[in-house]
Design a protein around this motif. Structure first.
Motif, PDB file in Angstrom:
ATOM      1  N   ASP A 232      29.116  45.401  -0.119  1.00 36.98           N
ATOM      2  CA  ASP A 232      27.992  44.706  -0.756  1.00 36.98           C
ATOM      3  C   ASP A 232      26.713  45.142  -0.049  1.00 36.98           C
ATOM      4  OD1 ASP A 232      26.052  42.915  -1.657  1.00 36.98           O
ATOM      5  OD2 ASP A 232      27.459  41.245  -1.803  1.00 36.98           O
ATOM      6  N   LEU A 233      26.086  46.178  -0.575  1.00 31.18           N
ATOM      7  CA  LEU A 233      24.915  46.765   0.084  1.00 31.18           C
ATOM      8  C   LEU A 233      23.780  45.775   0.236  1.00 31.18           C
ATOM      9  CD1 LEU A 233      23.463  49.190   1.312  1.00 31.18           C
ATOM     10  CD2 LEU A 233      22.833  49.893  -1.023  1.00 31.18           C
ATOM     11  N   ALA A 234      23.465  45.039  -0.829  1.00 29.60           N
ATOM     12  CA  ALA A 234      22.336  44.109  -0.768  1.00 29.60           C
ATOM     13  C   ALA A 234      22.537  43.051   0.304  1.00 29.60           C
ATOM     14  CB  ALA A 234      22.131  43.460  -2.136  1.00 29.60           C
ATOM     15  N   THR A 235      23.730  42.467   0.360  1.00 27.49           N
ATOM     16  CA  THR A 235      24.003  41.427   1.350  1.00 27.49           C
ATOM     17  C   THR A 235      23.957  41.994   2.776  1.00 27.49           C
ATOM     18  OG1 THR A 235      25.364  40.176  -0.188  1.00 27.49           O
ATOM     19  CG2 THR A 235      25.714  39.741   2.140  1.00 27.49           C
ATOM     20  N   PHE A 236      24.461  43.200   2.952  1.00 27.19           N
ATOM     21  CA  PHE A 236      24.420  43.847   4.263  1.00 27.19           C
ATOM     22  C   PHE A 236      22.968  44.026   4.713  1.00 27.19           C
ATOM     23  CE2 PHE A 236      24.248  47.400   7.168  1.00 27.19           C
ATOM     24  CZ  PHE A 236      25.367  47.222   7.983  1.00 27.19           C
ATOM     25  N   LEU A 237      22.119  44.530   3.813  1.00 26.81           N
ATOM     26  CA  LEU A 237      20.717  44.747   4.167  1.00 26.81           C
ATOM     27  C   LEU A 237      20.001  43.421   4.440  1.00 26.81           C
ATOM     28  CD1 LEU A 237      19.752  47.519   1.575  1.00 26.81           C
ATOM     29  CD2 LEU A 237      20.368  47.818   3.985  1.00 26.81           C
ATOM     30  N   GLU A 238      20.341  42.412   3.669  1.00 23.51           N
ATOM     31  CA  GLU A 238      19.733  41.080   3.893  1.00 23.51           C
ATOM     32  C   GLU A 238      20.072  40.561   5.287  1.00 23.51           C
ATOM     33  OE1 GLU A 238      21.348  38.837   0.736  1.00 23.51           O
ATOM     34  OE2 GLU A 238      19.980  39.631  -0.798  1.00 23.51           O
ATOM     35  N   SER A 239      21.274  40.836   5.751  1.00 24.03           N
ATOM     36  CA  SER A 239      21.690  40.338   7.061  1.00 24.03           C
ATOM     37  C   SER A 239      20.931  41.021   8.198  1.00 24.03           C
ATOM     38  CB  SER A 239      23.200  40.563   7.255  1.00 24.03           C
ATOM     39  OG  SER A 239      23.502  41.936   7.373  1.00 24.03           O
ATOM     40  N   LEU A 240      20.292  42.149   7.910  1.00 21.92           N
ATOM     41  CA  LEU A 240      19.537  42.863   8.940  1.00 21.92           C
ATOM     42  C   LEU A 240      18.135  42.298   9.118  1.00 21.92           C
ATOM     43  CD1 LEU A 240      20.488  46.572   8.101  1.00 21.92           C
ATOM     44  CD2 LEU A 240      21.538  45.031   9.762  1.00 21.92           C
ATOM     45  N   THR A 241      17.660  41.530   8.153  1.00 21.20           N
ATOM     46  CA  THR A 241      16.297  41.015   8.229  1.00 21.20           C
ATOM     47  C   THR A 241      16.219  39.498   8.105  1.00 21.20           C
ATOM     48  OG1 THR A 241      16.005  41.349   5.844  1.00 21.20           O
ATOM     49  CG2 THR A 241      15.304  43.135   7.299  1.00 21.20           C
ATOM     50  N   SER A 242      17.370  38.841   7.923  1.00 25.04           N
ATOM     51  CA  SER A 242      17.373  37.385   7.728  1.00 25.04           C
ATOM     52  C   SER A 242      16.989  36.676   9.015  1.00 25.04           C
ATOM     53  CB  SER A 242      18.752  36.921   7.265  1.00 25.04           C
ATOM     54  OG  SER A 242      19.724  37.214   8.241  1.00 25.04           O
TER      55      SER A 242
END
Length: 242
Positions: A232-242
């Motif tokens: 899940d690319l979007a969720t992975f990227l979100e976890s980097l900036t959340s």
């Protein structure tokens, strides 16, 4: 066995963010990475490649599929094989195989927001053409987020996973690999980037999704050149900036 798609290291999201804290350049493959691997976009391109070869050689599809896949595995792209062994005009080929309907792709607002939130440069590195990358990214609603696209033409038709393709990318766009992350769907395309210091992320099909792959395209799960894997690319990227 595929890699565990759970992106979180033992320390959770905070440790994950720490592993990417030095990254100032975010590099994305296009096909089967920025869009779901179950979308029929790549099969459409694959079918157009076969049709191009049928018209070139005057043979049936069954006879040509093995040759098509042989060139793909040996040269990184079928195009490179056709150029090297048959003198095919590259631009004519690219225009033909990328002349497809992209309506299967919906705008991905979550992905767009996640990419926009990443600090630093965002680039696309593709074995396809710039035209195809722009049209596909526009359909996804993410085209405005990328500073530049490094395509097969910019690489002088040397394709990933060849080392020369990455070296030209680093040099042309002034990318420091030690401060860059690469997101890819093909394990072999992460070998050279990892060796050059990039943080590598393998993008897998979603849970329960059946995607047709060549045997050599499937990750075992213990490859040292894969730092992270996610379905899940979007969720992975979100976890980097959340």
């Amino acid at each position: 066995m595929a890699p565990d798609p759970n992106p979180l290291p033992a320390g959770g999201e905070r440790e994950l963010r720490g592993r990417f804290s030095h990254i100032d350049t975010w590099v994305f493959d296009l096909d089967n990475t920025l869009y779901p691997q179950t979308c029929d976009l790549w099969p459409k391109i694959d079918a157009r490649i076969t049709l191009f070869m049928m018209r070139l050689f005057g043979l049936d599809a069954i006879s040509l599929r093995a040759l098509q896949k042989h060139y793909y595995e040996r040269y990184g792209t079928t195009l490179r094989g056709l150029m090297t062994e048959h003198g095919v005009d590259a631009e004519h080929y690219l225009d033909y195989v990328h002349d497809i309907d992209r309506s299967c792709l919906d705008r991905n607002h979550s992905l767009a927001e996640a990419i926009a939130a990443l600090p630093g440069r965002k680039l696309i590195l593709t074995n396809g053409s710039r035209h195809h990358a722009v049209a596909t990214a526009k359909q996804l609603g993410v085209d405005h987020l990328f500073e530049d696209i490094f395509d097969i033409i910019a690489a002088d038709f040397v394709a990933k996973p060849e080392e020369a393709a990455y070296e030209r990318f680093f040099r042309h766009l002034k990318v420091d690999p030690s401060r860059a992350a690469l997101f890819e769907d093909l394990p072999r395309n992460l070998v050279v980037p990892h060796a050059r210091g990039m943080t590598t992320v393998l993008v897998l099909p979603g849970a329960g999704e059946n995607v047709e792959r060549e045997a050599w395209e499937i990750a075992r799960g213990d490859e040292p050149h894969i730092d992270f894997a996610t379905d899940d690319l979007a969720t992975f990227l979100e976890s980097l900036t959340s």
